[in-house]
Design a protein around this motif. Structure first.
Motif, mmCIF file in Angstrom:
data_model
loop_
_atom_site.group_PDB
_atom_site.id
_atom_site.type_symbol
_atom_site.label_atom_id
_atom_site.label_comp_id
_atom_site.label_asym_id
_atom_site.label_seq_id
_atom_site.Cartn_x
_atom_site.Cartn_y
_atom_site.Cartn_z
ATOM 1 N N THR A 171 63.421 -13.941 67.945
ATOM 2 C CA THR A 171 64.530 -13.894 66.988
ATOM 3 C C THR A 171 65.682 -13.015 67.459
ATOM 4 O OG1 THR A 171 63.551 -12.044 65.734
ATOM 5 C CG2 THR A 171 62.959 -14.298 65.059
ATOM 6 N N HIS A 172 65.431 -12.123 68.395
ATOM 7 C CA HIS A 172 66.485 -11.217 68.843
ATOM 8 C C HIS A 172 67.402 -11.843 69.897
ATOM 9 C CE1 HIS A 172 64.810 -7.957 66.496
ATOM 10 N NE2 HIS A 172 63.618 -8.376 66.896
ATOM 11 N N LEU A 173 67.160 -13.109 70.220
ATOM 12 C CA LEU A 173 68.097 -13.833 71.074
ATOM 13 C C LEU A 173 69.314 -14.300 70.286
ATOM 14 C CD1 LEU A 173 65.667 -16.075 73.175
ATOM 15 C CD2 LEU A 173 67.000 -14.138 74.008
ATOM 16 N N ARG A 174 69.306 -14.115 68.992
ATOM 17 C CA ARG A 174 70.379 -14.595 68.127
ATOM 18 C C ARG A 174 71.512 -13.583 68.020
ATOM 19 N NH1 ARG A 174 66.325 -16.037 63.097
ATOM 20 N NH2 ARG A 174 65.104 -17.679 64.099
ATOM 21 N N GLY A 175 72.440 -13.891 67.126
ATOM 22 C CA GLY A 175 73.518 -12.963 66.795
ATOM 23 C C GLY A 175 74.339 -12.542 67.993
ATOM 24 N N GLU A 176 74.489 -11.239 68.163
ATOM 25 C CA GLU A 176 75.326 -10.720 69.238
ATOM 26 C C GLU A 176 74.714 -10.909 70.619
ATOM 27 O OE1 GLU A 176 76.634 -6.728 68.518
ATOM 28 O OE2 GLU A 176 77.301 -7.180 66.482
ATOM 29 N N ASN A 177 73.511 -11.414 70.686
ATOM 30 C CA ASN A 177 72.897 -11.681 71.986
ATOM 31 C C ASN A 177 73.120 -13.113 72.458
ATOM 32 O OD1 ASN A 177 71.916 -9.081 72.390
ATOM 33 N ND2 ASN A 177 70.040 -9.485 71.253
ATOM 34 N N LEU A 178 73.906 -13.887 71.713
ATOM 35 C CA LEU A 178 74.295 -15.220 72.158
ATOM 36 C C LEU A 178 75.387 -15.116 73.218
ATOM 37 C CD1 LEU A 178 74.483 -16.990 68.685
ATOM 38 C CD2 LEU A 178 72.890 -17.589 70.508
ATOM 39 N N ASP A 179 75.466 -16.114 74.087
ATOM 40 C CA ASP A 179 76.541 -16.173 75.068
ATOM 41 C C ASP A 179 77.679 -17.063 74.596
ATOM 42 O OD1 ASP A 179 76.032 -14.533 77.351
ATOM 43 O OD2 ASP A 179 74.382 -15.837 77.896
ATOM 44 N N VAL A 180 77.351 -18.195 74.011
ATOM 45 C CA VAL A 180 78.366 -19.128 73.526
ATOM 46 C C VAL A 180 78.299 -19.140 72.013
ATOM 47 C CG1 VAL A 180 79.195 -21.506 73.577
ATOM 48 C CG2 VAL A 180 78.155 -20.515 75.614
ATOM 49 N N ALA A 181 79.229 -18.416 71.389
ATOM 50 C CA ALA A 181 79.218 -18.270 69.942
ATOM 51 C C ALA A 181 80.608 -17.880 69.470
ATOM 52 C CB ALA A 181 78.191 -17.215 69.518
ATOM 53 N N SER A 182 80.763 -17.791 68.165
ATOM 54 C CA SER A 182 82.045 -17.394 67.596
ATOM 55 C C SER A 182 82.351 -15.945 67.958
ATOM 56 C CB SER A 182 82.012 -17.557 66.076
ATOM 57 O OG SER A 182 81.061 -16.663 65.499
ATOM 58 N N LYS A 183 83.593 -15.558 67.750
ATOM 59 C CA LYS A 183 84.056 -14.233 68.185
ATOM 60 C C LYS A 183 83.350 -13.082 67.479
ATOM 61 C CE LYS A 183 87.837 -15.037 65.024
ATOM 62 N NZ LYS A 183 87.375 -16.429 64.840
ATOM 63 N N ASP A 184 82.781 -13.334 66.302
ATOM 64 C CA ASP A 184 82.063 -12.275 65.601
ATOM 65 C C ASP A 184 80.786 -11.885 66.332
ATOM 66 O OD1 ASP A 184 83.893 -12.091 63.486
ATOM 67 O OD2 ASP A 184 83.004 -13.822 62.507
ATOM 68 N N TYR A 185 80.261 -12.801 67.150
ATOM 69 C CA TYR A 185 79.011 -12.556 67.860
ATOM 70 C C TYR A 185 79.210 -12.429 69.370
ATOM 71 C CZ TYR A 185 77.072 -14.013 63.396
ATOM 72 O OH TYR A 185 76.770 -14.102 62.068
ATOM 73 N N ALA A 186 80.091 -13.240 69.933
ATOM 74 C CA ALA A 186 80.328 -13.223 71.377
ATOM 75 C C ALA A 186 81.825 -13.163 71.677
ATOM 76 C CB ALA A 186 79.705 -14.459 72.025
ATOM 77 N N PRO A 187 82.484 -12.069 71.306
ATOM 78 C CA PRO A 187 83.932 -11.981 71.551
ATOM 79 C C PRO A 187 84.288 -11.982 73.029
ATOM 80 C CG PRO A 187 83.055 -9.835 70.935
ATOM 81 C CD PRO A 187 81.952 -10.829 70.718
ATOM 82 N N PHE A 188 83.338 -11.576 73.885
ATOM 83 C CA PHE A 188 83.621 -11.476 75.322
ATOM 84 C C PHE A 188 83.945 -12.843 75.928
ATOM 85 C CE2 PHE A 188 80.424 -8.353 73.989
ATOM 86 C CZ PHE A 188 81.192 -7.208 74.097
ATOM 87 N N ASN A 189 83.558 -13.898 75.253
ATOM 88 C CA ASN A 189 83.864 -15.244 75.714
ATOM 89 C C ASN A 189 85.318 -15.616 75.458
ATOM 90 O OD1 ASN A 189 83.024 -17.651 76.937
ATOM 91 N ND2 ASN A 189 82.474 -18.601 75.003
ATOM 92 N N VAL A 208 77.313 -20.640 64.328
ATOM 93 C CA VAL A 208 77.947 -19.638 65.183
ATOM 94 C C VAL A 208 78.053 -20.049 66.642
ATOM 95 C CG1 VAL A 208 77.156 -17.772 63.686
ATOM 96 C CG2 VAL A 208 75.761 -18.429 65.653
ATOM 97 N N GLY A 209 77.368 -21.107 67.064
ATOM 98 C CA GLY A 209 77.333 -21.478 68.468
ATOM 99 C C GLY A 209 78.416 -22.446 68.887
ATOM 100 N N PRO A 210 78.111 -23.388 69.799
ATOM 101 C CA PRO A 210 79.125 -24.334 70.272
ATOM 102 C C PRO A 210 79.813 -25.117 69.162
ATOM 103 C CG PRO A 210 77.203 -24.411 71.682
ATOM 104 C CD PRO A 210 76.837 -23.533 70.519
ATOM 105 N N GLU A 211 79.067 -25.433 68.087
ATOM 106 C CA GLU A 211 79.702 -26.136 66.974
ATOM 107 C C GLU A 211 80.813 -25.303 66.345
ATOM 108 O OE1 GLU A 211 76.438 -25.762 67.284
ATOM 109 O OE2 GLU A 211 75.388 -27.654 66.968
ATOM 110 N N ALA A 212 80.584 -23.986 66.270
ATOM 111 C CA ALA A 212 81.617 -23.106 65.710
ATOM 112 C C ALA A 212 82.837 -23.063 66.613
ATOM 113 C CB ALA A 212 81.054 -21.695 65.515
ATOM 114 N N LEU A 213 82.621 -23.045 67.934
ATOM 115 C CA LEU A 213 83.759 -23.071 68.855
ATOM 116 C C LEU A 213 84.537 -24.367 68.684
ATOM 117 C CD1 LEU A 213 82.398 -21.579 72.206
ATOM 118 C CD2 LEU A 213 83.489 -20.422 70.297
ATOM 119 N N ALA A 214 83.824 -25.487 68.581
ATOM 120 C CA ALA A 214 84.493 -26.772 68.406
ATOM 121 C C ALA A 214 85.322 -26.795 67.124
ATOM 122 C CB ALA A 214 83.457 -27.898 68.394
#
Length: 666
Positions: free
Chosen positions: A56-74, A355-361
Motif C-alpha cells: 500500500t505504500h507504493l501509492r500517494g507520493e510514491n507514485l511516479d506518474v500522478a497528479s501534482k499533489d502526489y508527483a509534482p516532480f513530473n 491520481v495517475g495517468p487518467e488524472a494527467l489526461a
C-alpha cells in the motif's frame, strides 16, 4: 522471538513518544483475530494480508506518474508545467516550485510512508519462514517480494532526499531508551550497496512473469531493472566524485557523497542493465500495421520518409512492419493492457483512477471538451523533437506560413503553423500544438467526437479573463496518456475513459541506461552478474550502444545516429540526454535527470519560452513567435538539488542532518 521486536526508523521519524511508538507497533488492529506476530505468520491468509499492506505504500507520493499533489516532480522541470494552481490557493503553484520557494514542510508524505513500508517488509522477511500453510517455493517468492519492496522504498527515498538512514537489518529493540533509537544518515554508496544487494537477492526468487491478476507484483525483471536504475544514479556526476556537495555531511561531519570519481560505477550500471536484457523476456512494444494476425492490412497513420536502410526492413532493424506513431501512442493511453505490453517491467497498477495517468489526461484535455486545460510543455521541449528524417528543426528562422488544407502536410489539419509539419511521430503522439485535432470517440453524438483546438487569446481554450488558470500557458499542450476514446465531460452521452497504468519502469529505459553507461567508459571492466556466477565484460562498445539506442529511434520512425555521434563521447552524451528528454516525457525522469547530470543549474534556470498567448487568431504569426512566459520565472540554486528533510523529522531524530541550503530547526 519476542512479539514486535523488529521495527524500523519509523519509531524515530513518525512516532511522537515511546507510548505512541508501542501503540504504532501493535498490529492487532489490522486483524480481527487479534493475534500477535508470534502466531500471525503461521497462517497463509494473514501473512498474505500483511504483505498486501506492505504494497500500500507504493501509492500517494510514491507514485511516479500522478497528479501534482502526489508527483509534482513530473511537472516542475524544464519540459512540462501545470497552470491550474495559483498563489491564492495554498502557495504550491508552478512558480513557487520553479523559484525554489517551497519549504521544508512540502510534499513530505513519502518519508514516513516509505519507512512504514520498510518496517512492515522487514517484519515479513524475518517471520514468514514460520508459515505452516505455504510451500517453500511460495515462502521464497513472497519473501523476495517483500525484499524488493523494502529496497524500492529505500530507492525512492534515496532519489528524492539523497543519503538516508538505513535501518539495521536485524531491526531495533523498541524497549531501548528513546535517545538510543536515533540513526544517522548512511553514506550514499552504502545505501546503493544495500539496495542493489537486496534487489539481486530478491531477483533470484522472484517469478520471471506474472498472471493478469498479479500484474502489480514485482518480477525478476523488475528487481534487476530497478537495480540498474540505482547504479545509474550512483555513477552520475551528482553522486560520483561531486566535490561541490562536500557539505552534505552526517552528524559527525563526514561527507555523505564520495569525493573521488569512479568509472567502475558506470560499468556496474551497464552490467546491471545487461542482466535485464539477457533475460530475453522484454522487448519494445510496437503496433503492427500489416501483420497476418492483425486482420486486414491498415495504412500507417504517419509514414516516415523513405530511407533505404530502414523503410524496407522489419523491426527492430527497420519500420517496415510497424506503425511508429501508434507504437508510441498506444504504449501510454491504455490501448494495450499491462499484461499485453512486452515493454512494461514494473507498474503500480492499483489506485490510479483519480491520481495517475487518467488524472494527467484530465488535466491535459481542453477546457471546451470537459478537461482542465492546465498541463503543457515548454518551447524547449517542443523544439527537442526531431524532424521526421532525424534532423534538428530550423529555429533561426523558424518555418513560416500555415497549412491551407488537411491533406498536403499530414497529419496537420488546415490552419496550423508549418513549424509543426514534418516532425517525428513521437511529437504528434505527445504534443497538442495550436490547431491540433482532439478526439472523444466514446461520445454518442458524432458531432462531438472531434474538435480542432486553438489556443489563441479569446478562443474557448485560449487565454480568458474569466478563467485565467485554465489555459495552456505556452500554447503547447500534451497528448501523452490521452486515448482518442476518452471523454472527460460527464455531460456528454456515452462518456468513457480508457483505464491506464503507470509506466514506472519500461524496457526502453533499460536500453537507455545501458547505452548511457557504456558511453562513459574509457577502460574495460569485468563485472559480476546479479547471481555472482558469471561476469559481464563491458567497455565503450559502439555496436552495443547502437543495438540499444537504435531500437528506440527506429520504433519512433527515426534512423539510428550516424557514426559521428557514436564516435564522440561528448556528442553521444548530448544525443542520449535529448533522447531521454523525448522518449521519457511525462514519466518523472527529467527533473531527476537534470540533477544527476548536474545540468539543472543551466537548464532549469533558462527562461521558459512558449507561444505569445496574448495574440488572437488575427495575429497568428505573432502568436507562433516564441516569447518568454512572464508568469513562469525560473531560477536554480544549489539547495534545489535535493529535497529538504522536514523539520519534524529532524527534531525527532537528533542524528539526522539537513540537506545543503535548507534550514535546521533550533
Amino acid at each position: 522471538m519476542r512479539p514486535y521486536i523488529y521495527i524500523s526508523l519509523l519509531i524515530v521519524v513518525v512516532a511522537g513518544s515511546l507510548h505512541s511508538c508501542k501503540k504504532f507497533m501493535n498490529m492487532d488492529h489490522f486483524f480481527k483475530d487479534r493475534m500477535n506476530i508470534d502466531t500471525l505468520f503461521v497462517r497463509k491468509d494473514y501473512a498474505e494480508q500483511w504483505l498486501a499492506d506492505v504494497y500500500t505504500h507504493l501509492r500517494g507520493e510514491n507514485l511516479d506518474v500522478a497528479s501534482k499533489d502526489y508527483a509534482p516532480f513530473n511537472l516542475i522541470s524544464d519540459d512540462m508545467f501545470f497552470g491550474d494552481r495559483g498563489d491564492e490557493l495554498d502557495g504550491r503553484s508552478y512558480k513557487n516550485y520553479k523559484n525554489g520557494e517551497y519549504t521544508e514542510s512540502w510534499i513530505q508524505g513519502s518519508w514516513g510512508s516509505c519507512y512504514q513500508g520498510i518496517r512492515k517488509a522487514s517484519i515479513f522477511i524475518y517471520n514468514i519462514d514460520r508459515n505452516r500453510e505455504m510451500s517453500k517455493e511460495e515462502i521464497a517468492g513472497r519473501k523476495a517480494e517483500a525484499r524488493f519492496l523494502r529496497a524500492y522504498y529505500y530507492w525512492l527515498l534515496l532519489r528524492k532526499y539523497g543519503p538516508v538512514p538505513l535501518v539495521p537489518d536485524e531491526g531495533i529493540d523498541y524497549t531501548l531508551p528513546y535517545e538510543s533509537l536515533a540513526i544517522p544518515r548512511s553514506h550514499y554508496d552504502t545505501c546503493v550497496s544495500f539496495i542493489t544487494r537486496e534487489l539481486a537477492i530478491a531477483a533470484k526468487d522472484l517469478s520471471p512473469d506474472r498472471t493478469n491478476r498479479d500484474m502489480a507484483r514485482p518480477t525478476k525483471g523488475a528487481a534487476l531493472a530497478a537495480r540498474a536504475k540505482v547504479y545509474l544514479y550512483a555513477a552520475s556526476p551528482e553522486f560520483n566524485g561531486n566535490t561541490e556537495m562536500a557539505d552534505l555531511v552526517d552528524n559527525t561531519g563526514k561527507p555523505l557523497i564520495s569525493q573521488t570519481y569512479s568509472e567502475e560505477k558506470w560499468a556496474r550500471a551497464a552490467a546491471a542493465a545487461k542482466d535485464v536484457m539477457d533475460l530475453g523476456i522484454y522487448r519494445l512494444f510496437t503496433a503492427p500495421f500489416n501483420a497476418e494476425d492483425q486482420g486486414p492490412a491498415q495504412p500507417k497513420t504517419i509514414v516516415p520518409p523513405y530511407n533505404p536502410r530502414y523503410s524496407d526492413a522489419a523491426f527492430p532493424n527497420g519500420w517496415k512492419d510497424i506503425d511508429p506513431f501508434e507504437s508510441y501512442r498506444q504504449l501510454f493511453n491504455g490501448a494495450v493492457t499491462a499484461s499485453g505490453n512486452p515493454e512494461l517491467i514494473f507498474s503500480r497498477i492499483t489506485e490510479l483512477n483519480n491520481v495517475g495517468p487518467e488524472a494527467l489526461a484530465k488535466h491535459q484535455t481542453p477546457y471546451s471538451m470537459g478537461g482542465w486545460n492546465a498541463h503543457g510543455i515548454t518551447q524547449k521541449q517542443c523544439d527537442a523533437y526531431y524532424t521526421n528524417d532525424g534532423h534538428d528543426i530550423p529555429v533561426n528562422p523558424r518555418v513560416a506560413g500555415f497549412t491551407t488544407n488537411a491533406t498536403d502536410n499530414l497529419p496537420l489539419p488546415a490552419g496550423v503553423s508549418l513549424q509543426y509539419a514534418n516532425r517525428e511521430p513521437r511529437f504528434y503522439a505527445s504534443v497538442s500544438y495550436n490547431g491540433s485535432i482532439w478526439y472523444r470517440l466514446s461520445a454518442l453524438d458524432v458531432g462531438l467526437r472531434s474538435k480542432q483546438i486553438f489556443y489563441y487569446r479569446g478562443e474557448p481554450d485560449g487565454k480568458q479573463p474569466a478563467s485565467p488558470q485554465f489555459h495552456v500557458r505556452t500554447g503547447l499542450g500534451v497528448k501523452k496518456y490521452v486515448n482518442p476514446t476518452d471523454s472527460h465531460d460527464g455531460k456528454v452521452l456515452g462518456s468513457f475513459i480508457v483505464p491506464k497504468y503507470e509506466p514506472a519502469i519500461r524496457y526502453a529505459e533499460v536500453l537507455l541506461i545501458y547505452a548511457e553507461a557504456l558511453n562513459e567508459l574509457s577502460g574495460s571492466f569485468n563485472i559480476p552478474d546479479f547471481t555472482g556466477a558469471a561476469t559481464h565484460a563491458v567497455s565503450r562498445n559502439v555496436p552495443e550502444m547502437s543495438k540499444a539506442i537504435s531500437q528506440i529511434r527506429i520504433r519512433a520512425g527515426l534512423p539510428d545516429f550516424d557514426g559521428g555521434i557514436y564516435g564522440s563521447k561528448e556528442s553521444f552524451r548530448k544525443a542520449l540526454k535529448r533522447e531521454r528528454q523525448i522518449e521519457l516525457l511525462g514519466e518523472n525522469h527529467r527533473y531527476y535527470d537534470l540533477r544527476r547530470w548536474k545540468d539543472a543549474p543551466v537548464e532549469e534556470a533558462t527562461p521558459v519560452m512558449g507561444c505569445n498567448m496574448d495574440m488572437t487568431a488575427a495575429q497568428r504569426e505573432l502568436f507562433h513567435t516564441p516569447v518568454v512566459i512572464p508568469s513562469f520565472p525560473t531560477i536554480f540554486v544549489k539547495k534545489m538539488y535535493l529535497w529538504p528533510i522536514s523539520h519534524e523529522e529532524l527534531r525527532r531524530n537528533k542524528k539526522l542532518t539537513q540537506n545543503p541550503g535548507w534550514t535546521t530547526p533550533y
